[in-house]
Design an enzyme around this catalytic site. Structure first.
Site, PDB file in Angstrom:
ATOM      1  CB  ALA A  58      -0.875  -0.015   1.242  1.00 42.66           C
ATOM      2  N   GLY A 101       0.545  -5.048   0.969  1.00 41.37           N
ATOM      3  CA  GLY A 101      -0.667  -5.116   0.158  1.00 41.37           C
ATOM      4  C   GLY A 101      -0.405  -5.696  -1.226  1.00 41.37           C
ATOM      5  CD  GLU A 104      -2.865  -7.723   2.798  1.00 40.67           C
ATOM      6  OE1 GLU A 104      -2.736  -6.503   2.661  1.00 40.67           O
ATOM      7  OE2 GLU A 104      -3.621  -8.246   3.641  1.00 40.67           O
ATOM      8  CD  GLU A 124       1.435  -5.761   5.373  1.00 35.17           C
ATOM      9  OE1 GLU A 124       2.348  -6.596   5.603  1.00 35.17           O
ATOM     10  OE2 GLU A 124       0.643  -5.871   4.428  1.00 35.17           O
TER      11      GLU A 124
HETATM   12  N1  DAK Z   1       4.561   3.271  -0.682  1.00 34.87           N
HETATM   13  C1  DAK Z   1       4.929   4.428  -1.288  1.00 34.87           C
HETATM   14  N2  DAK Z   1       6.063   4.578  -1.992  1.00 34.87           N
HETATM   15  C2  DAK Z   1       6.862   3.510  -2.095  1.00 34.87           C
HETATM   16  C3  DAK Z   1       6.555   2.259  -1.501  1.00 34.87           C
HETATM   17  C4  DAK Z   1       5.331   2.160  -0.761  1.00 34.87           C
HETATM   18  N3  DAK Z   1       4.916   1.014  -0.185  1.00 34.87           N
HETATM   19  N4  DAK Z   1       7.551   1.399  -1.780  1.00 34.87           N
HETATM   20  C5  DAK Z   1       8.445   2.071  -2.521  1.00 34.87           C
HETATM   21  N5  DAK Z   1       8.043   3.339  -2.721  1.00 34.87           N
HETATM   22  C6  DAK Z   1       8.717   4.408  -3.463  1.00 34.87           C
HETATM   23  C7  DAK Z   1       9.848   5.016  -2.654  1.00 34.87           C
HETATM   24  O1  DAK Z   1       9.353   5.992  -1.754  1.00 34.87           O
HETATM   25  C8  DAK Z   1      10.696   5.609  -3.748  1.00 34.87           C
HETATM   26  O2  DAK Z   1      10.082   6.803  -4.191  1.00 34.87           O
HETATM   27  P1  DAK Z   1      10.951   8.189  -4.304  1.00 34.87           P
HETATM   28  O3  DAK Z   1      11.454   8.433  -2.932  1.00 34.87           O
HETATM   29  O4  DAK Z   1      12.047   7.871  -5.302  1.00 34.87           O
HETATM   30  O5  DAK Z   1       9.951   9.185  -4.792  1.00 34.87           O
HETATM   31  C9  DAK Z   1      10.567   4.582  -4.867  1.00 34.87           C
HETATM   32  O6  DAK Z   1       9.376   3.850  -4.604  1.00 34.87           O
HETATM   33  C10 DAK Z   1      11.724   3.605  -4.918  1.00 34.87           C
HETATM   34  O7  DAK Z   1      11.874   3.079  -3.607  1.00 34.87           O
HETATM   35  P2  DAK Z   1      13.308   3.016  -2.872  1.00 34.87           P
HETATM   36  O8  DAK Z   1      14.159   4.162  -3.240  1.00 34.87           O
HETATM   37  O9  DAK Z   1      13.015   2.768  -1.429  1.00 34.87           O
HETATM   38  O10 DAK Z   1      13.905   1.694  -3.557  1.00 34.87           O
HETATM   39  P3  DAK Z   1      14.878   0.618  -2.900  1.00 34.87           P
HETATM   40  O11 DAK Z   1      15.254  -0.296  -4.017  1.00 34.87           O
HETATM   41  O12 DAK Z   1      15.978   1.262  -2.125  1.00 34.87           O
HETATM   42  O13 DAK Z   1      13.964  -0.185  -1.855  1.00 34.87           O
HETATM   43  C11 DAK Z   1      11.988  -1.343  -1.111  1.00 34.87           C
HETATM   44  C12 DAK Z   1      12.881  -0.944  -2.302  1.00 34.87           C
HETATM   45  C13 DAK Z   1      10.745  -2.052  -1.669  1.00 34.87           C
HETATM   46  C14 DAK Z   1      12.773  -2.337  -0.195  1.00 34.87           C
HETATM   47  C15 DAK Z   1      11.612  -0.089  -0.292  1.00 34.87           C
HETATM   48  O14 DAK Z   1      11.100   0.898  -1.190  1.00 34.87           O
HETATM   49  C16 DAK Z   1      10.593  -0.360   0.761  1.00 34.87           C
HETATM   50  O15 DAK Z   1      10.899  -0.889   1.820  1.00 34.87           O
HETATM   51  N6  DAK Z   1       9.328   0.027   0.472  1.00 34.87           N
HETATM   52  C17 DAK Z   1       8.247  -0.118   1.443  1.00 34.87           C
HETATM   53  C18 DAK Z   1       7.801  -1.549   1.505  1.00 34.87           C
HETATM   54  C19 DAK Z   1       6.684  -1.747   2.509  1.00 34.87           C
HETATM   55  O16 DAK Z   1       6.874  -1.499   3.719  1.00 34.87           O
HETATM   56  N7  DAK Z   1       5.539  -2.207   2.028  1.00 34.87           N
HETATM   57  C20 DAK Z   1       4.418  -2.464   2.916  1.00 34.87           C
HETATM   58  C21 DAK Z   1       3.536  -1.262   2.958  1.00 34.87           C
HETATM   59  S1  DAK Z   1       2.263  -1.421   4.178  1.00 34.87           S
HETATM   60  C22 DAK Z   1      -5.147  -2.295   5.205  1.00 34.87           C
HETATM   61  C23 DAK Z   1      -5.006  -2.647   3.877  1.00 34.87           C
HETATM   62  C24 DAK Z   1      -3.739  -2.859   3.371  1.00 34.87           C
HETATM   63  C25 DAK Z   1      -2.619  -2.684   4.155  1.00 34.87           C
HETATM   64  C26 DAK Z   1      -2.777  -2.337   5.488  1.00 34.87           C
HETATM   65  C27 DAK Z   1      -4.050  -2.159   6.027  1.00 34.87           C
HETATM   66  N8  DAK Z   1      -6.476  -2.035   5.748  1.00 34.87           N
HETATM   67  C28 DAK Z   1      -7.603  -2.075   4.866  1.00 34.87           C
HETATM   68  C29 DAK Z   1      -6.662  -1.873   7.136  1.00 34.87           C
HETATM   69  C30 DAK Z   1      -1.335  -2.825   3.553  1.00 34.87           C
HETATM   70  C31 DAK Z   1      -0.258  -2.205   4.070  1.00 34.87           C
HETATM   71  C32 DAK Z   1       0.997  -2.220   3.351  1.00 34.87           C
HETATM   72  O17 DAK Z   1       1.160  -2.705   2.261  1.00 34.87           O
END
Ligand code: DAK
Length: 212
Positions: A58, A101, A104, A124
């Site tokens: 997400a 997400g 998921e 998450e």
């Molecule tokens: N959201 C927004 N932007 C993201 C992103 C994300 N999840 N993942 C990557 N990006 C963006 C980065 O911010 C960056 O953008 P700029 O800063 O260049 O503008 C670009 O993508 C490239 O990312 P990185 O520079 O970080 O690239 P790296 O290769 O160094 O790292 C990475 C890749 C995937 C390891 C890293 O970007 C990372 O850790 N990203 C976050 C991964 C994450 O934590 N995903 C889980 C998100 S929480 C719900 C429904 C759904 C959910 C929860 C509740 N309800 C209905 C209650 C779901 C929650 C989630 O998915």
């Protein structure tokens, strides 16, 4: 990006600059096209994929400032449920990251093919939230409770080989080949017996849901 060819619909997430992080607009567009595919009698299989990566979760940046009402609107489980409820076979073709997400979404599909450099996980809880779009239900079904607990509570990210070993993905392929292999599988569904495929899918689901 939507493509419909030879009975196969491909839905490709296309926000490459944000690793296809799922924001409101992307999910609304996905919802619209899934709805249309569900009504299209010509389509016999669906492939979900993403540009460069599958989806890094997400959109965290969009989530940070949401109030309760905004969070309710942003919730995308209803869209994932529409995908889950499609009667035709669905395949996730995964390159790169499928996180949160994004994973998921992948487990909402019937089958998963990932490239050997894919990385999959539920990070998450490390962000102070939980998988909220079906992962807590579908991961235990796929992996068993023990492995699903481990992945979700530890927030561990696994490579494709480990994902294959634990049954999170069906097949591992060379980098860049996930989509073409998904098309190979989808072609089998197009050439197959549609009612048999639909009934088999429905019966597997019903068995799981009734616990028998
Ligand atoms: N959201 C927004 N932007 C993201 C992103 C994300 N999840 N993942 C990557 N990006 C963006 C980065 O911010 C960056 O953008 P700029 O800063 O260049 O503008 C670009 O993508 C490239 O990312 P990185 O520079 O970080 O690239 P790296 O290769 O160094 O790292 C990475 C890749 C995937 C390891 C890293 O970007 C990372 O850790 N990203 C976050 C991964 C994450 O934590 N995903 C889980 C998100 S929480 C719900 C429904 C759904 C959910 C929860 C509740 N309800 C209905 C209650 C779901 C929650 C989630 O998915």
């Amino acid at each position: 990006i939507v493509e419909k060819r030879n009975g196969i619909a491909t839905l490709k997430l296309h926000r490459p600059d944000a690793m296809n992080a799922l924001n409101q607009q992307l999910v609304e567009e996905l919802d619209y096209h899934v709805e249309a595919i569900g009504k299209d009698q010509e389509i016999r299989a669906v492939i979900l994929t993403g540009e460069k990566n599958f989806a890094a979760g997400a959109d965290i940046k969009a989530m940070v400032d949401l109030d309760v009402r905004g969070a309710e609107t942003f919730a995308f489980s209803h869209t994932f449920k529409k995908i889950y409820n499609l009667e035709i076979p669905t395949i996730a073709a995964i390159e790169g990251y499928a996180l949160g997400g994004g994973l998921e979404l992948a487990v909402t599909c019937d089958l998963r093919i990932a490239s050997s450099n894919a990385k999959l996980g539920f990070p998450e809880t490390g962000l102070g939230i939980m998988p909220g779009a079906g992962g807590t239900i579908l991961a235990p079904m796929l992996l068993g409770v023990s492995k699903a607990m481990e992945m979700i509570l530890l927030g561990s990210i696994v490579g494709a080989d480990e994902a294959y070993r634990i049954g999170l993905i069906n097949k591992m392929v060379e980098p860049g080949q996930a989509y073409s292999e998904a098309v190979n599988w989808a072609n089998k569904f197009v050439d197959g017996a549609p009612v048999a495929l639909q009934m088999a899918k429905k019966t597997i689901r019903r068995g799981l849901e009734s616990g028998s």
